[in-house]
Design a protein around this motif. Structure first.
Motif, PDB file in Angstrom:
ATOM      1  N   THR A   1       0.859  -1.177   0.000  1.00 38.69           N
ATOM      2  CA  THR A   1       0.000   0.000   0.000  1.00 38.69           C
ATOM      3  C   THR A   1       0.895   1.227   0.000  1.00 38.69           C
TER       4      THR A   1
ATOM      5  N   GLU B   1       0.805   5.310   0.468  1.00 40.43           N
ATOM      6  CA  GLU B   1       0.026   6.443   0.970  1.00 40.43           C
ATOM      7  C   GLU B   1       0.852   7.713   0.794  1.00 40.43           C
TER       8      GLU B   1
ATOM      9  N   TYR C   1       0.842  11.952   1.762  1.00 36.04           N
ATOM     10  CA  TYR C   1       0.258  12.976   2.631  1.00 36.04           C
ATOM     11  C   TYR C   1       0.815  14.340   2.254  1.00 36.04           C
TER      12      TYR C   1
ATOM     13  N   GLN D   1      -4.151  12.911   4.047  1.00 36.08           N
ATOM     14  CA  GLN D   1      -3.873  11.897   3.037  1.00 36.08           C
ATOM     15  C   GLN D   1      -4.477  12.349   1.705  1.00 36.08           C
TER      16      GLN D   1
ATOM     17  N   SER E   1      -3.937   7.085  -1.749  1.00 36.39           N
ATOM     18  CA  SER E   1      -3.726   5.769  -1.162  1.00 36.39           C
ATOM     19  C   SER E   1      -4.133   4.736  -2.199  1.00 36.39           C
TER      20      SER E   1
END
Length: 69
Positions: free
Chosen positions: A13, A15, A17, A23, A26
């Motif tokens: 995964t 992600e 930010y 966030q 994702s």
């Protein structure tokens, strides 16, 4: 941006930010891909932070990137 991985995990995964800790991206990627394309073209210029997480929840890597258009 594009990154490559050789981690022995079934799924990763990614992600991303923004500087405020929100966030903005994702996505889960199956590990049979070794190169991953992340499209952040809809984000404004600035500094962003990313995390790569294995399928068992372990942090594999993190870093910073800058968008300049």
């Amino acid at each position: 941006f594009t990154f490559q991985s050789s981690v022995g995990s079934e799924q990763l995964t990614v992600e991303v930010y923004n500087e405020l800790g929100q966030q903005v991206y994702s996505n889960e990627f199956p590990i049979f891909n070794t190169s991953f394309l992340i499209n952040l073209s809809d984000q404004p210029n600035g500094i962003y932070f990313y995390r790569v997480i294995s399928d068992n929840g372990n942090l594999i890597g993190d870093g910073k990137l800058m968008i300049e258009k």
